[in-house]
Design an enzyme around this catalytic site. Structure first.
Site, PDB file in Angstrom:
ATOM      1  N   ASP A 161      31.493   0.186 -26.400  1.00  0.00           N
ATOM      2  CA  ASP A 161      32.960   0.091 -26.443  1.00  0.00           C
ATOM      3  C   ASP A 161      33.437  -0.448 -27.780  1.00  0.00           C
ATOM      4  O   ASP A 161      34.366   0.086 -28.400  1.00  0.00           O
ATOM      5  CB  ASP A 161      33.472  -0.808 -25.309  1.00  0.00           C
ATOM      6  N   HIS A 208      43.177   2.871 -23.645  1.00  0.00           N
ATOM      7  CA  HIS A 208      43.543   1.605 -24.264  1.00  0.00           C
ATOM      8  C   HIS A 208      42.812   1.347 -25.565  1.00  0.00           C
ATOM      9  O   HIS A 208      43.376   0.813 -26.523  1.00  0.00           O
ATOM     10  CB  HIS A 208      43.281   0.469 -23.272  1.00  0.00           C
ATOM     11  N   ARG A 209      41.547   1.700 -25.623  1.00  0.00           N
ATOM     12  CA  ARG A 209      40.768   1.376 -26.823  1.00  0.00           C
ATOM     13  C   ARG A 209      41.156   2.255 -28.014  1.00  0.00           C
ATOM     14  O   ARG A 209      41.081   1.819 -29.168  1.00  0.00           O
ATOM     15  CB  ARG A 209      39.275   1.451 -26.529  1.00  0.00           C
ATOM     16  N   ASN A 230      42.282   4.477 -13.106  1.00  0.00           N
ATOM     17  CA  ASN A 230      41.253   4.984 -14.010  1.00  0.00           C
ATOM     18  C   ASN A 230      40.228   3.898 -14.302  1.00  0.00           C
ATOM     19  O   ASN A 230      39.690   3.807 -15.396  1.00  0.00           O
ATOM     20  CB  ASN A 230      41.893   5.475 -15.313  1.00  0.00           C
ATOM     21  N   LYS A 267      45.623  -1.471 -19.537  1.00  0.00           N
ATOM     22  CA  LYS A 267      44.353  -1.367 -18.805  1.00  0.00           C
ATOM     23  C   LYS A 267      43.498  -2.613 -18.975  1.00  0.00           C
ATOM     24  O   LYS A 267      42.837  -3.051 -18.027  1.00  0.00           O
ATOM     25  CB  LYS A 267      43.590  -0.125 -19.270  1.00  0.00           C
ATOM     26  N   SER A 274      25.680   6.421 -17.786  1.00  0.00           N
ATOM     27  CA  SER A 274      26.554   5.237 -17.730  1.00  0.00           C
ATOM     28  C   SER A 274      25.796   4.092 -17.084  1.00  0.00           C
ATOM     29  O   SER A 274      25.182   4.270 -16.020  1.00  0.00           O
ATOM     30  CB  SER A 274      27.824   5.540 -16.928  1.00  0.00           C
ATOM     31  N   ASP A 326      43.357  -2.494 -14.523  1.00  0.00           N
ATOM     32  CA  ASP A 326      42.061  -2.353 -13.856  1.00  0.00           C
ATOM     33  C   ASP A 326      41.805  -3.461 -12.841  1.00  0.00           C
ATOM     34  O   ASP A 326      41.255  -3.207 -11.757  1.00  0.00           O
ATOM     35  CB  ASP A 326      40.934  -2.328 -14.900  1.00  0.00           C
ATOM     36  N   GLU A 337      37.379   6.836 -20.600  1.00  0.00           N
ATOM     37  CA  GLU A 337      38.747   7.171 -20.221  1.00  0.00           C
ATOM     38  C   GLU A 337      39.191   8.521 -20.775  1.00  0.00           C
ATOM     39  O   GLU A 337      40.051   9.201 -20.209  1.00  0.00           O
ATOM     40  CB  GLU A 337      39.699   6.071 -20.677  1.00  0.00           C
TER      41      GLU A 337
END
Length: 667
Positions: free
Chosen positions: A329, A401-402, A95, A429, A179, A52, A357
């Protein structure tokens, strides 16, 4: 980083030690944009190096910012001072929502005032992530924005004519319930539009992810923008605001990434605490409040400026019901902690998961169910009841990624089942070295760490095959022959006679040896080439028959058994060193084929050799190795024989991996 199709995590038991986290993604990309828009020079320290931030850096360079890495690891950014020097560009932003949304806002404003044409695009998933509310807000100002594909989603085309004006007299309205990045994008960009007077942003609906907006306001303050606010409903940027570089800025470690290690300490910090460096209870990031949630579930957490210490408290963990608007997150990690809790954990107000994502609610439901959990979902909630019987399956990560990071914690399951993470490189990411960090603090029983042994005679290709298999699996490699060669080389340098067993054993036990990629460091010097000399190999073969030398190197060889697994090659890996290895392979290439391979290997390194001499030497070594009294060269009783005389390396690797697939639960 594990750039592999999959990574298998063995059953893990405990965690302890110290981990340093990378810089915050949210802070890093905000700082990069602010530094790029400012006048003068900003030096950023501890900036996150990830996918990112790389797309943001590439975009800023394209737009005319001068960005220079410095020797101390910091990054120097010479900004454009709010004045476009490049008026036309196509920017690919992967992304990265933290790049797409703020850059779209800033370039839309700059193009409207100074003229220009910019196209912003990303990967396929980025083109599915909504941006319509931000575009609607910018159009209220008079920005010219066109959808290149589907309305409401990237790609975008931003354009305008030099000398344009913006309508800033009325508040700019933006939805806050999809968001917080839309509001952040406006806050970061609209100082560019404040030349003729103040600019006000009015938020419609309940703002989600409020802590991320607090980060934005905090960083704007550092760059000279004092935003006036009425709670989270109304924000005013004073007229004539200008970005002023604060000079040096240090990036906090990522609090969202800290959540995995906070959870890890809560689950597996049994005998000693797990310490996290780089982020502490004084963090400006909202996700630091994950600490409160973890404590509610039973974790013991203490900390101070720039550090945290976590250990297991209540066990099993306690199920909770929590409104997660403030930690969207990090809340994903709570869903995995719920696997270890007593009762049902319910996480609410997480609608933003749907537009990340991937659809994270749907993804977590699917993957947690694979592990045996009972999972229910709604439009903005998820409820997780731990498994009554744990199961395992490959974990799909959705290029998110998470998902990969939080579900890696399932490897601590009480059923001692391995976990397969598909596409582990997606962690690049935000945390490229996540799995390396996890393995540095995780522990398990040695017998839980898988080992593949590859034995065979001299020059049978076992080292090359082992290296390739290890690379395909992401495992460590033990080239035991190198240990004996290193002992031989060290002895030759010290003038130790090949027949002095006691002295050779002392040399072996005091080896200062380290492997660093293709380099082999003996007392700090790279000796990889010298270790391949025939004289060194001949002496290594002789001293390998000495019981005291073999005993001295035994503990060193066992120490290579580290997470996530080991491929060990030599002559007695399957018979003596790792007799319980689940897969043992023994190579049976002919002496003629081996002599030809060794000849090619030596010639490629500029070392002259005779095939006939090599053949004779190999036969002599084979005889010596097979007839020695200690650990003679022979296949283990349960070893699989592989005649690799006519096989390529890839074919041999595929054969070994096929045998390994038959021995693990993932096939």
């Amino acid at each position: 980083m594990y750039d592999l199709p999959f990574l298998d995590l063995p059953p893990l038991r405990e965690a302890a030690g110290r981990v340093r986290l990378p810089g915050s993604k949210s802070i890093s990309n905000r700082l990069l944009l602010l530094a790029g828009l400012s006048e003068g020079t900003t030096r950023l320290h501890d900036l996150l190096d990830s996918d990112d931030t790389q797309v943001m850096l590439a975009a800023l360079r394209t737009l005319g910012c001068t960005i220079t890495p410095e020797e101390n690891g910091s990054l120097r950014v010479d900004g454009i001072g709010g004045q476009l020097t490049v008026h036309e560009a196509a920017l690919f932003l992967g992304n990265a929502g933290t790049a797409m949304r703020p850059l779209a806002a800033a370039l839309a404003v700059l193009a409207a005032l100074q003229g220009g044409s910019f196209e912003l695009s990303g990967v396929a998933r980025m083109h599915e992530r909504p941006i319509g509310d931000l575009v609607d807000a910018l159009r209220q100002l008079g920005c010219r924005i066109d959808y290149v594909g589907n309305d409401g989603y990237p790609p975008l085309r931003l354009s305008g004519d030099a000398g344009g004006a913006l309508r800033t007299q009325q508040p700019i309205r933006v939805r806050g319930d999809v968001s917080s990045q839309f509001l952040t994008a406006l806050l970061l960009a609209l100082p560019l539009a404040s030349g003729s007077g103040p600019v006000t942003i009015a938020v419609d609906g309940e703002l989600i992810s409020k802590p991320y907006v607090e980060i934005t306001l905090n960083l704007l303050q550092r760059f000279g923008i004092a935003v006036e606010r009425d709670g989270f409903a109304r924000f005013t940027i004073p007229g004539g605001s200008r970005y002023r570089s604060p000079g040096d800025v240090h990036v906090e470690a990522d609090a969202s990434s800290a959540s995995y290690f906070i959870a890890l300490g809560a689950i597996a910090g049994i005998r000693s605490p797990l310490r996290i460096d780089g982020v502490g209870l004084d963090s400006i990031q909202g996700d630091i409040r994950f600490v409160d949630a973890a404590r509610s579930m039973g974790a013991q957490v203490i900390g101070g400026p720039g550090h945290l210490e976590i250990r297991r408290g209540a066990w099993p963990l306690k199920a909770i019901t929590l409104d997660c608007n403030h930690i969207p997150d990090a809340a994903m990690t709570l869903a995995v902690m719920a696997l270890y809790a007593e009762g049902t954990t319910r996480l609410t107000n997480i609608a933003s998961w749907r537009v990340k994502e991937t659809d994270r609610i749907a993804a977590m439901v699917a993957e947690l169910r694979k592990l045996g959990a009972t999972v229910d979902e709604g439009p903005d909630w998820i409820a997780v009841t731990p498994p009554s019987t744990w199961t395992t399956a490959p974990i799909h990560t959705y290029d998110d990624h998470r998902i990969a990071m939080c579900l890696s914690l399932a490897a601590f399951n009480p059923a001692a089942l391995p976990i397969r993470i598909l596409d582990p490189k997606c962690v690049a990411k935000t945390f490229p070295d996540y799995f390396e960090a996890l393995f540095s603090v995780a522990a398990t029983m040695p017998e839980s760490i898988p080992v593949i042994t590859i034995d065979g005679p001299t020059a049978s290709g076992k080292g090359t095959l082992a290296a390739a298999v290890a690379a395909r699996l992401g495992w460590h490699q033990l080239d035991s022959g190198m240990l004996y060669r290193a002992t031989a080389l060290a002895a030759m340098r010290q003038g130790v006679d090949a027949g002095d067993e006691a002295a050779l054993a002392r040399v072996a036990s005091s080896l200062q040896l380290r492997f660093d990629g293709e380099r082999v460091l003996l007392e700090g010097a790279d000796v990889a080439t010298e270790l391949r000399f025939e004289a060194v190999g001949a002496m290594a073969s002789k001293i390998a028959a000495l019981p005291a030398v073999r005993s001295a190197l035994n503990a060193l060889q066992l120490s290579f058994r580290k997470l996530p697994g080991l491929v060990a090659d030599g002559r007695d890996m399957g018979t003596v060193i790792f007799p319980a290895a689940p897969l043992k392979v023994f190579l049976t290439a002919s002496p003629a084929q081996r002599a030809e391979r060794r000849h090619k290997q030596l010639i490629s390194k500029g070392i002259s050799a005779s095939i006939a001499d090599l053949w004779a030497d190999l036969e002599a070594r084979d005889a010596r190795d097979k007839n020695r009294s200690v650990a003679p060269l022979k296949p283990a009783e349960d070893a699989l024989l592989l005649d690799n005389s006519g096989l390529t390396i890839d074919q041999s690797v595929d054969r070994v991996l096929a045998w390994w697939a038959e021995r693990n639960p993932f096939g």
